[in-house]
Design a protein around this motif. Structure first.
Motif, PDB file in Angstrom:
ATOM      1  N   UNK A  20       0.812  -1.203   0.000  1.00 53.45           N
ATOM      2  CA  UNK A  20       0.000   0.000   0.000  1.00 53.45           C
ATOM      3  C   UNK A  20       0.847   1.255   0.000  1.00 53.45           C
ATOM      4  N   UNK A  21       0.183   2.394  -0.091  1.00 57.78           N
ATOM      5  CA  UNK A  21       0.888   3.671  -0.026  1.00 57.78           C
ATOM      6  C   UNK A  21       1.522   3.829   1.354  1.00 57.78           C
ATOM      7  N   UNK A  22       2.784   4.163   1.365  1.00 60.76           N
ATOM      8  CA  UNK A  22       3.520   4.350   2.606  1.00 60.76           C
ATOM      9  C   UNK A  22       3.591   5.842   2.917  1.00 60.76           C
ATOM     10  N   UNK A 408      -3.695  -1.841   3.578  1.00 60.57           N
ATOM     11  CA  UNK A 408      -4.822  -1.243   4.283  1.00 60.57           C
ATOM     12  C   UNK A 408      -4.619   0.244   4.549  1.00 60.57           C
ATOM     13  N   UNK A 409      -3.379   0.721   4.505  1.00 63.77           N
ATOM     14  CA  UNK A 409      -3.133   2.143   4.741  1.00 63.77           C
ATOM     15  C   UNK A 409      -3.527   2.994   3.545  1.00 63.77           C
ATOM     16  N   UNK A 410      -3.923   2.359   2.454  1.00 65.08           N
ATOM     17  CA  UNK A 410      -4.434   3.091   1.288  1.00 65.08           C
ATOM     18  C   UNK A 410      -5.957   3.169   1.294  1.00 65.08           C
ATOM     19  N   UNK A 411      -6.618   2.564   2.288  1.00 63.37           N
ATOM     20  CA  UNK A 411      -8.070   2.442   2.278  1.00 63.37           C
ATOM     21  C   UNK A 411      -8.855   3.617   2.854  1.00 63.37           C
ATOM     22  N   UNK A 412      -8.337   4.379   3.835  1.00 69.18           N
ATOM     23  CA  UNK A 412      -9.184   5.378   4.488  1.00 69.18           C
ATOM     24  C   UNK A 412      -9.901   6.337   3.546  1.00 69.18           C
TER      25      UNK A 412
END
Length: 515
Positions: A20-22, A408-412
């Motif tokens: 995901x996007x870091x 999951x850090x790209x989901x919000x």
């Protein structure tokens, strides 16, 4: 070049959306919404004060430096037209990063080709492209170092032309070389390690041409002047940011680390960077196989062979010799820096690793035993790279990305548009979320940020907005639940089950829980 472009495209498309996007990957790009909108510029970021081109209206809208004093926001301004055309998404960042990496690889390979021939250039490109550290560094915080490599090699190209036409070097070579060296340093502070020998080369080449020498130096100063302004501004207003140059290891009051301990740590980092692909492993969730002994033995054999070739005067001309001297200087400075700077990490060694790969592959240009040694070393590097790359993607499929790199850090950004969440005000009460959200929403949706859950501030936000969606890191979950009773909790985890964070829905008046 076409072969290398195709190979890089294949490496880029492999598990394109993972990890995901870091947070640090998107950091510089997350300034772009603020360039386009004052409302977005007012949203919480990860910023340094007092280094903005325009503060007359009190809005920090045009930044120069990123979240530290040792890198600038070149990628922000270079990437602006691309993201306006391609949109603000994980996919657009991956494409832009891949193009940036490809430009650096082709510039480096063509430099090798001009000096040593196109077979060494092809070998160099293939080794670099198949190395999982290089591929995944561009899916994390490593993009800055590929900017450094790109500008450093562009400067080397210009200096090579100036050398070839040294009786009267073209004016453009002085300007391009000077500006490119400055931009390499602006990309990240380790660019200084490369800039020192390149500046020395430039001075030597232009010494007999004072006006061109002046243009060379002036181009560098002008290109670096925004950073100089930012550093001066910070020094005048918030000098505490300069404490120890942002590195605890440079604190003069800190006891000196014993040489044996420093050497052990330096060797461990070199082994992780050159042998075990440890940086890539930290992104994907670990690599099961370690070829450090084989790889480092091969690299040592290549270096020893170069020393023999140099001793016998078979390098093949001054430009080649000077190129190898630059690489040796940069390598030496990196090793010495590792002994002193404990905060010099694996991704800081990417330029060093790429330059070392250049030297190894250039050995193929020397006929006889050196070419045989080069063939063997390149074969070992390609084989171990390919195995490590396969292992990396296996781990990536198993985890979806390790820890803050997880998908999951790209989901919000998309999650907060769903019916169950859209009327809740997002509160990012942990590191690692909010810059992705700022970038993906183009700064059009407000939010609050705090490094750790702050109960008093959360209560004030709850009183103001009525409903909150609070993003809480796993390490703060118990403390948060001790102070709040959420309407619901949604937990997010890696594909292998490792718990990462929760979204806690709070409301001033209890309401229905989301499904």
């Amino acid at each position: 070049m076409a072969v290398l472009s195709l190979a890089w495209t294949l490496m880029t498309l492999w598990d394109f959306g993972l990890p995901g996007l870091y947070f640090d990957e998107v950091n510089h790009y997350a300034f772009i919404p603020g360039l386009l909108s004052e409302e977005a510029a007012r949203l919480p970021h990860y910023r340094l004060a007092d280094n903005w081109l325009d503060l007359k209206d009190g809005v920090r809208q045009y930044p120069i430096l990123g979240g530290t004093i040792y890198n600038s926001l070149l990628r922000t301004y270079i990437g602006l037209p691309f993201f306006l055309a391609a949109g603000f998404s994980l996919e657009s960042i991956r494409i832009f990063s891949a193009l940036l990496g490809l430009a650096a690889i082709l510039s480096s390979a063509s430099l090798v080709g001009r000096l040593f021939g196109w077979l060494p250039a092809l070998l160099f490109g293939l080794v670099v492209i198949t190395d999982p550290t290089n591929v995944f560094s561009l899916r994390a915080q490593g993009g800055l170092f590929w900017m450094l490599i790109l500008f450093a090699t562009l400067a080397a190209h210009a200096l090579l032309v100036a050398w070839q036409r040294r009786e009267l070097p073209p004016w453009w070579t002085a300007i391009v070389a000077g500006a490119s060296i400055a931009l390499a340093v602006a990309s990240y502070f380790v660019g200084v390690f490369v800039a020192v020998p390149l500046v020395a080369c430039g001075i030597a080449i232009y010494w007999r041409h004072p006006l061109r020498l002046a243009a060379f130096l002036a181009a560098g100063i002008i290109a670096y002047s925004p950073v100089l302004y930012a550093l001066w501004s910070i020094h005048m207003h918030t000098p505490q940011h300069f404490a120890n140059f942002g590195h605890a290891s440079l604190d003069p009051s800190r006891p000196a680390m014993p040489f044996a301990e420093g050497l052990k740590k330096a060797l461990d980092k070199l082994q992780g960077a050159l042998g075990s692909h440890r940086f890539a492993g930290s992104i994907v969730g670990g690599l099961p196989r370690d070829f450090s002994l084989l790889r480092i033995t091969a690299l040592v054999a290549a270096i020893a062979t170069w020393l023999v070739v140099a001793a016998r005067g078979r390098i093949g001309g001054k430009p080649r010799g000077l190129f190898l001297v630059v690489i040796a200087f940069v390598a030496t400075i990196h090793v010495l820096a590792l002994l002193k700077l404990t905060s010099l990490n694996l991704h800081h060694l990417i330029p060093f690793s790429v330059l070392l790969t250049m030297a190894v592959c250039c050995l193929a240009a020397i006929p006889g035993i050196p070419r045989v040694v080069a063939a063997c070393v390149v074969a070992i590097l390609l084989a171990t790279n390919s195995i490590a790359m396969s292992d990396a993607h296996t781990s990536l499929q198993r985890t979806g990305g390790r820890a803050y790199h997880n998908e999951t850090y790209s989901l919000p950004a998309s999650l907060m548009t769903e019916e169950a969440y859209r009327d809740h005000y997002p509160v990012f009460a942990a590191w690692g979320f909010h810059l992705q959200y700022l970038f993906q929403t183009r700064g059009e949706r407000p939010y609050a940020f705090m490094a750790r859950p702050n109960p008093d501030r959360i209560r004030k936000l709850l009183g103001k907005h009525g409903k909150l969606a609070v993003f809480v890191d796993r390490r703060d979950r118990d403390a948060f639940l001790a102070g709040f009773q959420p309407d619901s909790e949604t937990r997010f985890q890696q594909r292998d089950g490792q718990y990462l964070y929760s979204i806690m829905l709070l409301s001033a008046a209890p309401g229905p829980s989301p499904p």
